[in-house]
Design a protein around this motif. Structure first.
Motif, PDB file in Angstrom:
ATOM      1  N   ARG A 193       0.836  -1.199   0.000  1.00  8.51           N
ATOM      2  CA  ARG A 193       0.000   0.000   0.000  1.00  8.51           C
ATOM      3  C   ARG A 193       0.872   1.251   0.000  1.00  8.51           C
ATOM      4  NH1 ARG A 193      -2.886  -1.293   4.186  1.00  8.51           N
ATOM      5  NH2 ARG A 193      -4.421  -2.470   2.979  1.00  8.51           N
ATOM      6  N   GLY A 194       1.975   1.214   0.725  1.00  8.96           N
ATOM      7  CA  GLY A 194       2.898   2.342   0.737  1.00  8.96           C
ATOM      8  C   GLY A 194       3.520   2.590  -0.624  1.00  8.96           C
ATOM      9  N   GLU A 195       3.799   1.541  -1.375  1.00 10.22           N
ATOM     10  CA  GLU A 195       4.336   1.704  -2.728  1.00 10.22           C
ATOM     11  C   GLU A 195       3.291   2.311  -3.658  1.00 10.22           C
ATOM     12  OE1 GLU A 195       6.806  -1.571  -4.406  1.00 10.22           O
ATOM     13  OE2 GLU A 195       6.356  -2.583  -2.508  1.00 10.22           O
ATOM     14  N   ILE A 196       2.058   1.847  -3.544  1.00 10.31           N
ATOM     15  CA  ILE A 196       1.000   2.335  -4.432  1.00 10.31           C
ATOM     16  C   ILE A 196       0.661   3.793  -4.133  1.00 10.31           C
ATOM     17  CG2 ILE A 196      -1.460   2.043  -5.004  1.00 10.31           C
ATOM     18  CD1 ILE A 196      -1.007  -0.992  -4.652  1.00 10.31           C
ATOM     19  N   TYR A 197       0.813   4.213  -2.872  1.00  8.59           N
ATOM     20  CA  TYR A 197       0.484   5.587  -2.482  1.00  8.59           C
ATOM     21  C   TYR A 197       1.703   6.494  -2.349  1.00  8.59           C
ATOM     22  CZ  TYR A 197      -4.514   4.903  -1.971  1.00  8.59           C
ATOM     23  OH  TYR A 197      -5.850   4.687  -2.229  1.00  8.59           O
ATOM     24  N   GLY A 198       2.844   6.051  -2.823  1.00  7.85           N
ATOM     25  CA  GLY A 198       3.989   6.942  -2.917  1.00  7.85           C
ATOM     26  C   GLY A 198       4.793   7.139  -1.656  1.00  7.85           C
ATOM     27  N   VAL A 199       4.506   6.363  -0.613  1.00  4.41           N
ATOM     28  CA  VAL A 199       5.322   6.447   0.597  1.00  4.41           C
ATOM     29  C   VAL A 199       6.716   5.882   0.307  1.00  4.41           C
ATOM     30  CG1 VAL A 199       5.558   5.715   3.009  1.00  4.41           C
ATOM     31  CG2 VAL A 199       3.296   6.277   2.072  1.00  4.41           C
ATOM     32  N   TYR A 200       6.745   4.828  -0.504  1.00  7.58           N
ATOM     33  CA  TYR A 200       7.997   4.196  -0.909  1.00  7.58           C
ATOM     34  C   TYR A 200       8.059   4.145  -2.440  1.00  7.58           C
ATOM     35  CZ  TYR A 200       6.885   2.246   3.722  1.00  7.58           C
ATOM     36  OH  TYR A 200       6.510   2.084   5.034  1.00  7.58           O
ATOM     37  N   PRO A 201       9.264   4.039  -2.999  1.00  9.87           N
ATOM     38  CA  PRO A 201       9.364   3.817  -4.445  1.00  9.87           C
ATOM     39  C   PRO A 201       8.732   2.480  -4.819  1.00  9.87           C
ATOM     40  CG  PRO A 201      11.555   4.068  -3.439  1.00  9.87           C
ATOM     41  CD  PRO A 201      10.563   4.096  -2.331  1.00  9.87           C
ATOM     42  N   MET A 202       8.081   2.444  -5.959  1.00  4.61           N
ATOM     43  CA  MET A 202       7.414   1.210  -6.381  1.00  4.61           C
ATOM     44  C   MET A 202       8.393   0.291  -7.098  1.00  4.61           C
ATOM     45  SD  MET A 202       4.058   0.638  -8.819  1.00  4.61           S
ATOM     46  CE  MET A 202       2.881   1.219  -7.583  1.00  4.61           C
ATOM     47  N   ARG A 203       8.403  -0.971  -6.690  1.00  3.48           N
ATOM     48  CA  ARG A 203       9.249  -1.962  -7.359  1.00  3.48           C
ATOM     49  C   ARG A 203       8.791  -2.132  -8.812  1.00  3.48           C
ATOM     50  NH1 ARG A 203       6.335  -6.783  -3.900  1.00  3.48           N
ATOM     51  NH2 ARG A 203       5.609  -4.980  -2.716  1.00  3.48           N
ATOM     52  N   GLN A 204       9.719  -2.517  -9.669  1.00  2.00           N
ATOM     53  CA  GLN A 204       9.459  -2.555 -11.105  1.00  2.00           C
ATOM     54  C   GLN A 204       8.510  -3.678 -11.517  1.00  2.00           C
ATOM     55  OE1 GLN A 204      10.147  -0.631 -13.696  1.00  2.00           O
ATOM     56  NE2 GLN A 204      11.225   0.934 -12.498  1.00  2.00           N
ATOM     57  N   ASN A 205       8.441  -4.764 -10.753  1.00  2.00           N
ATOM     58  CA  ASN A 205       7.683  -5.927 -11.205  1.00  2.00           C
ATOM     59  C   ASN A 205       6.228  -5.956 -10.766  1.00  2.00           C
ATOM     60  OD1 ASN A 205       8.159  -6.409  -8.503  1.00  2.00           O
ATOM     61  ND2 ASN A 205       8.810  -8.541  -8.758  1.00  2.00           N
ATOM     62  N   LEU A 206       5.728  -4.885 -10.160  1.00  2.00           N
ATOM     63  CA  LEU A 206       4.316  -4.854  -9.784  1.00  2.00           C
ATOM     64  C   LEU A 206       3.444  -4.655 -11.024  1.00  2.00           C
ATOM     65  CD1 LEU A 206       3.880  -2.798  -6.488  1.00  2.00           C
ATOM     66  CD2 LEU A 206       3.737  -5.268  -6.796  1.00  2.00           C
ATOM     67  N   PRO A 207       2.336  -5.400 -11.161  1.00  2.00           N
ATOM     68  CA  PRO A 207       1.447  -5.197 -12.309  1.00  2.00           C
ATOM     69  C   PRO A 207       0.856  -3.788 -12.341  1.00  2.00           C
ATOM     70  CG  PRO A 207       0.459  -6.698 -10.691  1.00  2.00           C
ATOM     71  CD  PRO A 207       1.887  -6.511 -10.299  1.00  2.00           C
ATOM     72  N   CYS A 208       0.825  -3.116 -11.199  1.00  2.00           N
ATOM     73  CA  CYS A 208       0.305  -1.743 -11.141  1.00  2.00           C
ATOM     74  C   CYS A 208       1.005  -0.819 -12.146  1.00  2.00           C
ATOM     75  CB  CYS A 208       0.485  -1.164  -9.740  1.00  2.00           C
ATOM     76  SG  CYS A 208      -0.126  -2.205  -8.415  1.00  2.00           S
ATOM     77  N   ARG A 209       2.259  -1.097 -12.430  1.00  2.00           N
ATOM     78  CA  ARG A 209       3.020  -0.239 -13.341  1.00  2.00           C
ATOM     79  C   ARG A 209       2.478  -0.270 -14.768  1.00  2.00           C
ATOM     80  NH1 ARG A 209       7.585   2.361 -12.302  1.00  2.00           N
ATOM     81  NH2 ARG A 209       8.571   2.122 -10.262  1.00  2.00           N
ATOM     82  N   GLN A 210       1.626  -1.232 -15.075  1.00  2.00           N
ATOM     83  CA  GLN A 210       1.021  -1.290 -16.403  1.00  2.00           C
ATOM     84  C   GLN A 210      -0.483  -1.072 -16.350  1.00  2.00           C
ATOM     85  OE1 GLN A 210       2.723  -4.264 -19.263  1.00  2.00           O
ATOM     86  NE2 GLN A 210       3.572  -5.166 -17.395  1.00  2.00           N
ATOM     87  N   CYS A 211      -0.939  -0.437 -15.269  1.00  2.00           N
ATOM     88  CA  CYS A 211      -2.383  -0.296 -15.059  1.00  2.00           C
ATOM     89  C   CYS A 211      -2.844   1.139 -15.273  1.00  2.00           C
ATOM     90  CB  CYS A 211      -2.750  -0.756 -13.651  1.00  2.00           C
ATOM     91  SG  CYS A 211      -4.538  -0.727 -13.356  1.00  2.00           S
TER      92      CYS A 211
END
Length: 386
Positions: free
Chosen positions: A353-371
């Motif tokens: 949740r922290g990655e999705i909301y910008g608290v932490y950098p998002m890892r490259q392999n999350l499907p969210c990056r193509q959403c």
């Protein structure tokens, strides 16, 4: 203008921030946890931009106000905890209000704009034991609706009527999505207006051959499907809150397909006919009928309400990331072993949740990056196309 001191001496050392769950679309400010909406006056949109970058004592927030209504807005945001102490960790916050249950995993269609057309799922039906447990766990929450959906046709579920009855008994509403091929008279007679908060028909064309091409179904099913939709709309159009026909498949003739469908079904009742942005489902499909999205060069993002207020449960009773996660590649926990609260506030989910909301950098392999639904900004002019 003169500044009003809203702080007590005891509060003067507390530093505040805007909640990570807050964002603006057009003239509305939203909060993903509370589901609250705040109507902004034209000048307050730029005020929100200032608030996003502001941390400080309460009076710092009031100091940027230029009009009395701005002061009221800031106080309201503080009261509603949209402005809250900066050291408060929000990554564990979660409150489900929408629930997707994969009661069965298979579909009788292979729509060209759906991942089922490229990687078909095998038949699978949720056991009643697992379903009972899900209903038991969601009942204490204020659930807006439950859907029996994850790239499947819910009417293939042999326990469909039993599950709807169970929703009735627990005062839960169904958001019903269907291709209508199996929407026989018996099902239409069984369903009641109070069962449904909304219905979405997946109908890409009113022309039999074109419908068959998009749905990958035989043309002989077309006429009966249309008749069943007509009967359903005639019965329910003035009795349920949301009744829609979604026109999927991103093609040059999508507008004309929409117009022809609208012309046909308007004779049977009030139904909304809507073009859909058929997209790549977070990288699960890529062809000429879908739009692709990729966010590989950005490190921090600004949220998605699904990880804040939606619950997605597989036919095996496992919680997974969201409706765009076709392959259920991100498993969050097992409701047969843990509670919703324990799963959705675990350290792993808090990190996600922290990655999705910008608290932490998002890892490259999350499907969210193509959403398409992942927010690249917190203040946008219009709704993200869905």
């Amino acid at each position: 203008m003169s500044q009003i001191n809203y702080q007590s001496k005891q509060q003067s050392d507390i530093i505040y921030k805007m909640s990570m769950f807050s964002h603006v679309i057009g003239n509305q400010l939203f909060h993903d946890i509370s589901s609250e909406e705040y109507i902004l006056q034209p000048h307050q949109n730029s005020l929100f931009d200032q608030l996003l970058n502001l941390t400080g004592p309460k009076n710092d927030f009031f100091s940027i106000c230029s009009k009395p209504e701005d002061l009221k807005l800031i106080q309201k945001l503080i009261d509603d905890r949209v402005i809250l102490p900066v050291d408060e960790d929000e990554t564990g916050y979660y409150y489900p209000f929408l629930v997707d249950i994969e009661t069965n995993r298979h579909c009788n269609a292979q729509c060209v704009y759906c991942p089922q057309s490229e990687s078909r799922k095998k038949k699978g039906v949720m056991s009643q034991v697992i379903f009972d447990n899900i209903i038991h766990q969601i009942k204490p929450y204020d659930i807006e609706w439950v859907a029996f959906t994850h790239y499947n046709e819910p009417l293939l579920d042999p326990f469909f009527t039993e599950r709807v009855i169970q929703l009735r008994e627990n005062n839960l509403k169904l958001y019903f999505t269907t291709n209508a091929t199996l929407l026989i008279q018996k099902v239409i007679d069984f369903l009641k207006p109070n069962d449904l908060v909304g219905v979405i028909f997946n109908l890409p064309s009113i022309e039999p051959e074109e419908w068959s091409h998009f749905m990958q179904l035989p043309t002989h099913l077309f006429e009966q499907t249309i008749r069943q939709m007509e009967m359903f709309i005639d019965k329910f159009s003035d009795k349920i809150e949301l009744l829609s026909i979604f026109i999927n498949g991103t093609t040059e003739n999508q507008d004309s397909r929409r117009d022809n469908i609208d012309k046909h079904f308007s004779k049977f009742g009030n139904v909304e006919v809507v073009n859909q942005n058929s997209h790549n489902r977070a990288g699960s499909i890529s062809n000429k009928y879908t739009n692709s999205y990729s966010h590989i060069n950005q490190s921090h993002f600004y949220g998605c309400e699904r990880i804040a207020g939606h619950l997605h449960v597989s036919w095996e009773g496992k919680c997974f990331l969201c409706c765009q996660d076709y392959y259920q590649s991100i498993t969050l926990g097992d409701l047969q072993k843990n509670s919703i609260k324990d799963i959705m506030s675990s350290n792993e989910v808090k990190k996600l949740r922290g990655e999705i909301y910008g608290v932490y950098p998002m890892r490259q392999n999350l499907p969210c990056r193509q959403c398409v639904q992942l927010r690249k900004k917190r203040n946008v002019v219009s709704q993200i196309p869905y």
